[in-house]
Design an enzyme around this catalytic site. Structure first.
Site, mmCIF file in Angstrom:
data_model
loop_
_atom_site.group_PDB
_atom_site.id
_atom_site.type_symbol
_atom_site.label_atom_id
_atom_site.label_comp_id
_atom_site.label_asym_id
_atom_site.label_seq_id
_atom_site.Cartn_x
_atom_site.Cartn_y
_atom_site.Cartn_z
ATOM 1 N N GLY A 46 0.685 -1.220 -0.042
ATOM 2 C CA GLY A 46 -0.121 0.087 0.007
ATOM 3 C C GLY A 46 0.946 1.245 0.265
ATOM 4 C CD GLN A 51 3.752 5.475 2.592
ATOM 5 O OE1 GLN A 51 2.766 5.074 2.142
ATOM 6 N NE2 GLN A 51 4.910 4.790 2.760
ATOM 7 C CB CYS A 89 5.865 1.769 6.814
ATOM 8 S SG CYS A 89 5.417 3.367 5.877
ATOM 9 C CG LEU A 90 6.902 0.836 0.521
ATOM 10 C CD1 LEU A 90 5.990 1.231 -0.775
ATOM 11 C CD2 LEU A 90 7.920 -0.130 0.174
ATOM 12 C CG HIS A 131 0.276 0.962 7.350
ATOM 13 N ND1 HIS A 131 1.369 0.360 7.928
ATOM 14 C CD2 HIS A 131 0.832 1.810 6.511
ATOM 15 C CE1 HIS A 131 2.418 1.181 7.584
ATOM 16 N NE2 HIS A 131 2.387 1.832 6.686
ATOM 17 C CD GLU A 132 -0.650 2.249 3.002
ATOM 18 O OE1 GLU A 132 -0.186 3.321 2.787
ATOM 19 O OE2 GLU A 132 0.025 1.385 3.172
ATOM 20 C CG HIS A 135 1.100 6.642 5.811
ATOM 21 N ND1 HIS A 135 2.086 6.996 6.282
ATOM 22 C CD2 HIS A 135 1.277 5.232 5.662
ATOM 23 C CE1 HIS A 135 2.985 6.152 6.261
ATOM 24 N NE2 HIS A 135 2.469 4.995 5.820
HETATM 25 NI NI NI Z 1 3.131 3.119 5.353
#
Ligand code: NI
Length: 173
Positions: A46, A51, A89-90, A131-132, A135
């Site tokens: 995701g 991000q 997480c990226l 999670h997303e 953000h």
């Molecule tokens: Ni993330």
């Protein structure tokens, strides 16, 4: 294919509350397309607009069929049950921590043309929704953990679950 640079933890952009998307125009579509390319290249589960440095309420979540779901202005309608598992997480590359999330999540969101729809997810998809969407309010999963997992702990977890060990950042969101 146009990828954008992923913002890494420590950058203030990841701590900001994002504003709703109000214009469902070609610029939004370009952002979503670029986010999908970025997510594919990074092999994540995701990605949220902040991000890639855009403080707007738009996220991508990979569904159970490995398709990219676009969620604009998403809201969680319902959360049920509980799951605890490793999360990444990226924006926090190469790291994982154990996070407890609801196991079943229903969301409401707009598509890229502004039409409202509802979507549901279990397990990893439910985790990814939570999670997303976090953000978009400037929160990272690391706020839910005391420490990162060691490589040994992560391997032991995947072995217990009977999964193949992901290579690199396969499971990162
Ligand atoms: Ni993330």
């Amino acid at each position: 294919m146009a990828t954008r640079k992923i913002v890494i933890q420590g950058d203030e952009l990841l701590t900001k509350k994002c504003r709703p998307v109000t214009e469902f125009n070609p610029r939004l579509h370009q952002l979503l397309d670029d986010m999908a390319d970025t997510l594919e290249e990074a092999q994540g589960a995701g990605l949220a607009a902040p991000q890639v440095g855009i403080l707007r309420r738009a996220v991508l979540v990979i569904d159970d069929d490995d398709k990219v779901m676009e969620l604009i202005n998403p809201e969680i309608l319902l959360q049920e049950g509980e799951q605890t598992g490793p999360e990444g997480c990226l924006s926090v590359p190469g790291k994982f921590g154990m996070v407890t999330r609801p196991n079943h999540v229903r969301v409401r969101a707009q598509d890229r043309y502004g039409n409202w729809f509802e979507a549901e997810g279990e397990g990893l998809v439910a985790r990814c929704f939570c999670h997303e969407i976090e953000h978009l309010d400037g929160h990272l999963y690391t706020e839910h953990i005391d420490r990162f997992l060691t490589d040994e702990e992560l391997e032991a977890y995947y072995r217990e679950q009977g999964y193949e060990m992901p290579d690199g950042e396969d499971e990162a969101e």
